[in-house]
Design a protein around this motif. Sequence first.
Motif, PDB file in Angstrom:
ATOM      1  N   THR A 223       7.328 -21.453  18.308  1.00 14.05           N
ATOM      2  CA  THR A 223       7.724 -20.203  17.574  1.00 14.05           C
ATOM      3  C   THR A 223       8.643 -18.816  18.454  1.00 14.05           C
ATOM      4  OG1 THR A 223       5.652 -19.194  18.595  1.00 14.05           O
ATOM      5  CG2 THR A 223       5.225 -20.818  16.509  1.00 14.05           C
ATOM      6  N   GLY A 224       8.851 -18.220  17.615  1.00 13.93           N
ATOM      7  CA  GLY A 224       9.245 -16.630  18.198  1.00 13.93           C
ATOM      8  C   GLY A 224       8.469 -16.515  19.173  1.00 13.93           C
ATOM      9  N   GLN A 225       7.362 -16.366  19.132  1.00 14.37           N
ATOM     10  CA  GLN A 225       6.404 -15.505  20.243  1.00 14.37           C
ATOM     11  C   GLN A 225       6.901 -16.504  21.848  1.00 14.37           C
ATOM     12  OE1 GLN A 225       1.931 -15.793  19.010  1.00 14.37           O
ATOM     13  NE2 GLN A 225       2.425 -13.239  19.021  1.00 14.37           N
ATOM     14  N   ASP A 226       6.992 -17.827  21.243  1.00 13.65           N
ATOM     15  CA  ASP A 226       7.186 -18.715  22.574  1.00 13.65           C
ATOM     16  C   ASP A 226       8.325 -18.586  23.228  1.00 13.65           C
ATOM     17  OD1 ASP A 226       4.623 -20.818  21.974  1.00 13.65           O
ATOM     18  OD2 ASP A 226       5.117 -21.713  20.490  1.00 13.65           O
TER      19      ASP A 226
ATOM     20  N   ALA B 299       9.834 -15.709  23.325  1.00 13.90           N
ATOM     21  CA  ALA B 299      10.280 -14.628  24.041  1.00 13.90           C
ATOM     22  C   ALA B 299       9.316 -14.942  25.445  1.00 13.90           C
ATOM     23  CB  ALA B 299       9.062 -13.630  22.995  1.00 13.90           C
ATOM     24  N   ARG B 300       8.284 -15.628  24.979  1.00 18.67           N
ATOM     25  CA  ARG B 300       7.343 -16.414  26.983  1.00 18.67           C
ATOM     26  C   ARG B 300       8.718 -16.674  27.545  1.00 18.67           C
ATOM     27  NH1 ARG B 300       5.841 -20.588  27.601  1.00 18.67           N
ATOM     28  NH2 ARG B 300       5.957 -21.353  25.484  1.00 18.67           N
TER      29      ARG B 300
ATOM     30  N   GLN C 143      11.400 -14.276  29.546  1.00 18.36           N
ATOM     31  CA  GLN C 143      10.428 -13.482  30.435  1.00 18.36           C
ATOM     32  C   GLN C 143      10.965 -14.757  31.558  1.00 18.36           C
ATOM     33  OE1 GLN C 143       6.537 -13.805  30.732  1.00 18.36           O
ATOM     34  NE2 GLN C 143       6.644 -12.466  28.724  1.00 18.36           N
TER      35      GLN C 143
ATOM     36  N   ARG D 116      13.534 -21.666  15.846  1.00 23.96           N
ATOM     37  CA  ARG D 116      13.898 -20.446  14.146  1.00 23.96           C
ATOM     38  C   ARG D 116      14.143 -21.661  13.074  1.00 23.96           C
ATOM     39  NH1 ARG D 116      17.103 -16.861  17.240  1.00 23.96           N
ATOM     40  NH2 ARG D 116      19.574 -17.588  17.068  1.00 23.96           N
TER      41      ARG D 116
END
Length: 671
Positions: free
Chosen positions: A136-139, A141-142, A145, A160
Amino acid sequence: MTLLRLRRPLAAMVITTVIATVVATVLATVVATVSAAVPAAAAQGTSAGGTTYHVAPWGRDSADGRSAATAYRHIQRCADVMTPGDTCLIQSGTYEETVVPARSGAAGLPITYRAAPGARVTVSGAKRIRGWSPVTGQDLARIAQSDPYAPGSPFAQAVRDGHVYSARADLGRDVTTVQTFTDKRMNVEAQWPYPGLDLLEPAVRYAGPGSAEATVADDALTRPAGYWNGARVTTNYWYITATSTIKSSDVGSVVLDVAPPCVHKVIPKDTRYALTGKIGELAHPGTWFYDPAGKRLYLYSEDDPDRHVVEAKARTLAFDLRNASHTTIAGVGLFASTVETGPGSSHVVIDGITGTYLSHYTDITRGATDCGSTVTRGVADTGIVLNGTDNKVVNSDLSLSAGNGIALRGMRNTATNNVIHDVDYLGTYAAGVAVQGNSQTVTHNTIYRVGRSGVNLQWDNAAGGTPGPDRIAYNDISQYARLSLDVAAVYTCCGSDMLGTSIDHNVLHDPAPRWGATKFGVTGVYADNGQSNITIAANVGWGNPEGTVMLNGLGGGSHNNGVYNNTGGMTMFYVKEPGNSTGTKVYNNIGPIRGLDGATNGGMVLSNNLPADVDPLFVDPAGRDYRLSEASPARNQAIPLPGVNDGSTDPLPSLGAYQYGAPKWVAGATR
């Protein structure tokens, strides 16, 4: 057949009784069906040589194994109990284990592991990966990092689009040994350029203008500066394939931590390269990326991977025979694993194996510190490895290995009547059959679609005992040199006395090289850099740029070779120095001979070869029938060589590989 495990409800004893009855009925049916398919002697638990034990997916290791009804669950259980003369009869199924025999057989009383009549048996080195979830988008973002380039990469777009999934998987710390599969087909590590899924026909890029030393310059390298830092790079030039790490990168170029070995620099327009190790390239079907720190496997898939069988390699060996002798493995399949014998092994027979994805690795840094045959990563320890003495691989179909199909080490080992293909997909000095040790036999094999050589013959006296010649004969080898140059269907190097090794009656044809700037060396039989005391006789070749035979007298000269009765032409590569080809005789051949100036200056003797401007009048050259027609000028023209050109119905032997009037000899496997 696999029986589903039924969970017992906490209540309802009536349902429990019904389930027990159904299970008992199913088990009885399975046992009856299997028992009917097993020969009577085996069903009674004995064979002519000893006890027959049984293994089946429905078995239990606590059973006695004496019948299909009381089969063991694991092949290893057979290996634990069998003694000389015993047989392990294996029913259809997939067995995820490495079998390590507790003891060896004896002369005349081998221990045998055999597929049951009609059974389809696979010993697998893979384990299934489950529990996939969409990235996902959260993944993303992680991930950003630790990899700030990921959000702007092709990987981000694939996320996406909903095509990237991940699952927890502990595949070790070394990414270069990770291998994954979807529905039994190997996935490829995310890389640039995307190679496609044909391992022997990858899409490639070549270093562009401005490349030099340890720098690859290419206008197609459009990722941001720093993107490729820390990535792995595989380079290939001419005959050298090696891996290293990217030290720094910019738009249009990358700098390696060390220049490629042997050539010691990147060659513009002729160094092929590929870059891996960046999640940003995970954007194509059938590709994966593994994060060893997070123990997470990422996969590009058009749909939920849990709808497929996704697996990862977990074991190297299906059968570990490094301490076993007088052992037979017959009729089983291997997947993502292989078989290896040890220096003390003898009289091991591997018969009728179907092996796919035998060996895998992508790090070839080790051994890649110098030129030529010293680039040895994977040459001695991949494919079916026969070490020791008097062992055999016969009647088998072996495919898809980063390294060899078969490696012959030790002494007096044999590879006969095998079909070997799609191996050496790294393009190194591995081969369809890598012949080391000495006194080895490679006959009647069909070998095709290989990265470099069909047979790579490297002399090694370290095997012990009294060394003797090898025999490479009656093999049909084609589509070689797919990923490397300066190579042959049968290649041997460097500077060795081969003690009368014979390379004879092989059909060597249709190489498939990718031409860069260098076109040197693709031939049928190539004795490179000073090989001596070899007989190269009665081989037939076509489509080879250098002809059927090539002798390279560099490295101290090439002496005492007999090049007799070959069809397809040849090339000599010698410097003009007296004595560098003494004792070498070139007799009775058909086809143009190039490079004779330096060769004859060094002492080579030529006689009774058909002049290049004379038509040999073959039966059907367009149809690749190179027998001699009745009107052929090659009849009655050869120097008689007992054991080489016997069989002609004429008073004198014929020139070329086929004797007039004699039955046509046939190369390749007959299975």
